[in-house]
Design a protein around this motif. Structure first.
Motif, short mmCIF file in Angstrom:
data_model
loop_
_atom_site.label_atom_id
_atom_site.label_comp_id
_atom_site.label_asym_id
_atom_site.label_seq_id
_atom_site.Cartn_x
_atom_site.Cartn_y
_atom_site.Cartn_z
N GLY A 128 0.83 -1.21 0.00
CA GLY A 128 0.00 0.00 0.00
C GLY A 128 0.86 1.25 0.00
O GLY A 128 0.60 2.21 -0.74
N HIS A 129 1.91 1.26 0.82
CA HIS A 129 2.82 2.41 0.91
C HIS A 129 3.52 2.63 -0.44
O HIS A 129 3.60 3.75 -0.94
CB HIS A 129 3.85 2.17 2.02
CG HIS A 129 4.86 3.26 2.15
ND1 HIS A 129 4.71 4.32 3.02
CD2 HIS A 129 6.04 3.48 1.50
CE1 HIS A 129 5.75 5.14 2.90
NE2 HIS A 129 6.58 4.64 1.99
N GLU A 130 4.02 1.54 -1.03
CA GLU A 130 4.76 1.66 -2.29
C GLU A 130 3.87 2.19 -3.42
O GLU A 130 4.27 3.08 -4.17
CB GLU A 130 5.34 0.29 -2.68
CG GLU A 130 6.55 -0.11 -1.88
CD GLU A 130 7.66 0.92 -1.97
OE1 GLU A 130 7.99 1.36 -3.09
OE2 GLU A 130 8.21 1.30 -0.92
N GLY A 132 1.30 3.88 -3.07
CA GLY A 132 0.97 5.26 -2.71
C GLY A 132 1.94 6.24 -3.36
O GLY A 132 1.53 7.28 -3.90
N HIS A 133 3.24 5.92 -3.35
CA HIS A 133 4.24 6.78 -4.01
C HIS A 133 3.93 6.94 -5.49
O HIS A 133 4.08 8.02 -6.07
CB HIS A 133 5.64 6.17 -3.87
CG HIS A 133 6.30 6.40 -2.53
ND1 HIS A 133 6.47 7.66 -1.98
CD2 HIS A 133 6.85 5.54 -1.64
CE1 HIS A 133 7.10 7.55 -0.81
NE2 HIS A 133 7.33 6.27 -0.58
N VAL A 134 3.50 5.85 -6.13
CA VAL A 134 3.23 5.91 -7.58
C VAL A 134 1.97 6.72 -7.86
O VAL A 134 1.96 7.60 -8.72
CB VAL A 134 3.09 4.48 -8.18
CG1 VAL A 134 2.64 4.54 -9.63
CG2 VAL A 134 4.40 3.72 -8.05
N PRO A 186 16.59 9.28 -0.80
CA PRO A 186 15.41 8.99 0.02
C PRO A 186 14.22 9.88 -0.34
O PRO A 186 14.40 11.03 -0.74
CB PRO A 186 15.89 9.32 1.44
CG PRO A 186 17.32 9.62 1.37
CD PRO A 186 17.72 9.79 -0.05
N PHE A 187 13.03 9.32 -0.21
CA PHE A 187 11.84 10.14 -0.38
C PHE A 187 11.80 11.17 0.76
O PHE A 187 12.34 10.95 1.84
CB PHE A 187 10.58 9.26 -0.31
CG PHE A 187 10.32 8.49 -1.57
CD1 PHE A 187 9.78 9.12 -2.69
CD2 PHE A 187 10.61 7.13 -1.65
CE1 PHE A 187 9.54 8.40 -3.86
CE2 PHE A 187 10.37 6.41 -2.82
CZ PHE A 187 9.84 7.05 -3.93
N SER A 188 11.15 12.31 0.49
CA SER A 188 11.08 13.36 1.52
C SER A 188 10.08 12.94 2.60
O SER A 188 9.25 12.06 2.40
CB SER A 188 10.61 14.67 0.90
OG SER A 188 9.24 14.59 0.59
N GLN A 191 6.57 13.28 1.42
CA GLN A 191 6.17 12.20 0.52
C GLN A 191 5.94 10.91 1.31
O GLN A 191 5.01 10.16 1.03
CB GLN A 191 7.24 12.00 -0.56
CG GLN A 191 7.26 13.13 -1.57
CD GLN A 191 8.51 13.11 -2.44
OE1 GLN A 191 9.56 12.59 -2.06
NE2 GLN A 191 8.41 13.70 -3.62
N GLU A 192 6.79 10.67 2.30
CA GLU A 192 6.62 9.48 3.14
C GLU A 192 5.29 9.52 3.88
O GLU A 192 4.56 8.52 3.93
CB GLU A 192 7.78 9.36 4.13
CG GLU A 192 9.07 8.84 3.51
CD GLU A 192 8.87 7.46 2.89
OE1 GLU A 192 8.68 6.50 3.62
OE2 GLU A 192 8.87 7.37 1.66
N SER A 193 4.96 10.68 4.46
CA SER A 193 3.69 10.80 5.19
C SER A 193 2.51 10.57 4.26
O SER A 193 1.55 9.90 4.62
CB SER A 193 3.55 12.20 5.80
OG SER A 193 4.49 12.36 6.80
N THR A 234 15.62 4.17 1.23
CA THR A 234 14.78 5.03 0.38
C THR A 234 13.55 5.53 1.14
O THR A 234 12.94 6.51 0.73
CB THR A 234 14.33 4.30 -0.90
OG1 THR A 234 14.18 2.91 -0.60
CG2 THR A 234 15.32 4.48 -2.02
N HIS A 235 13.18 4.81 2.21
CA HIS A 235 12.01 5.22 3.00
C HIS A 235 12.45 5.43 4.45
O HIS A 235 12.16 4.61 5.31
CB HIS A 235 10.91 4.15 2.94
CG HIS A 235 10.59 3.71 1.55
ND1 HIS A 235 9.64 4.34 0.77
CD2 HIS A 235 11.09 2.72 0.78
CE1 HIS A 235 9.59 3.74 -0.42
NE2 HIS A 235 10.45 2.76 -0.43
N PRO A 236 13.17 6.52 4.71
CA PRO A 236 13.72 6.74 6.06
C PRO A 236 12.61 6.78 7.10
O PRO A 236 11.54 7.31 6.84
CB PRO A 236 14.42 8.10 5.94
CG PRO A 236 13.83 8.74 4.74
CD PRO A 236 13.41 7.65 3.82
ZN ZN Z 1 8.19 5.53 1.14
#
Ligand code: ZN
Length: 274
Positions: A128-130, A132-134, A186-188, A191-193, A234-236
């Motif tokens: 779901g998280h991955e 979400g980035h797309v 890394p994603f910001s 973006q992570e949130s 990549t996903h800190p």
């Molecule tokens: Zn991420």
């Protein structure tokens, strides 16, 4: 005089371009999106093909069935990628704790991830998280920001489809598959949130327990070793992610309960070898 005119013409053209490229993400953030979705999909496909060429596929039928079961349940309730309605899923036989999703609808899961994502709900949280980035076009935003500041040659190389190998690697890193090419971007935090919020939404709608997303990130942070996990590079992650996830839980639990009431719980189980 002429120079000044050219300069102001150039500036107004540039601001027009920037205006045209500003888009609103699914949670209402404004971001740059220079690249049309079909071009993002082409880049995603190229990166996916390259990773598939370089990484062996898992031949374990039980693992493949399990990962496809979870991925299909989550993607079924998520909006399609910008180009093409289907998501293609690959399971890679590799010890690294990693996963990715790419524009155009490509998902990669490394078997090493299954030692950290301990059950179907946690695997659903990663997927779901991955995606979400797309869906939030973070690759597009990263590329656009990068090339808005560098402009020139590299952008032309990408637009004409002939990136040099160094540019190609940077491109893959900006799409979020940095660990695969050795360049980590890394994603910001924003973006992570955003991906966390979208991921919770998708997993809950697919009837996976959203509380397990918190356990997943706890596991990620606890699984130490001489090297940080590929996924975390990549996903800190830190405790603030957990706090934000907890804040978003009530809404996700409502969606989960609705899905439970509809009897939608997917039966995805990893059958252990005897
Ligand atoms: Zn991420």
């Amino acid at each position: 005089m002429r120079n000044n005119l050219n300069k102001s013409l150039l500036l107004s053209l540039l601001s027009l371009l920037l205006l045209a490229a500003c888009a609103t993400s699914p949670t209402g953030r404004t971001q740059l999106e220079f690249f049309p979705s079909n071009q993002m999909a082409q880049m995603g496909e190229a990166a996916y093909r390259q990773i598939k060429q370089e990484t062996p596929a898992s031949q374990d039928p039980a693992i493949n069935r399990y990962v496809h079961c979870v991925a299909e349940a989550v993607t079924a309730v998520a909006p399609p990628p910008q180009s093409g309605d289907q998501w293609e899923v690959a399971v890679f036989k590799a010890d690294q704790v990693n996963a990715f999703a790419l524009p155009g609808g490509y998902i990669g899961i490394y078997t090493g991830l299954l030692s950290v994502a301990e059950n179907a709900d946690q695997l659903a949280a990663v997927i779901g998280h991955e995606i979400g980035h797309v869906i939030a076009q973070h690759g597009n935003a990263r590329l656009s920001t990068q090339y808005a500041t560098q402009a020139g040659l590299q952008l032309v190389q990408i637009l004409t489809g002939t990136p040099s190998s160094a540019t190609g690697q940077q491109l893959m890193a900006l799409l979020g598959v940095g660990a695969q090419v050795g360049i980590v971007l890394p994603f910001s935090r924003a973006q992570e949130s955003e991906s966390d919020i979208l991921g919770l939404r998708y997993m809950a709608r697919a009837c996976f327990d959203p509380r397990q997303s918190i356990q997943l990130w706890e596991n990620m942070m606890q699984t130490g070793g001489p090297q940080p996990l590929e996924f975390l590079s990549t996903h800190p992650s830190d405790q603030s992610r957990i706090r934000h996830l907890e804040q978003s839980l009530p809404k996700a639990l409502e969606l989960y309960q609705q899905a439970l009431d509809q009897g939608r719980r997917p039966k995805c189980k990893l059958e252990k070898k005897q």
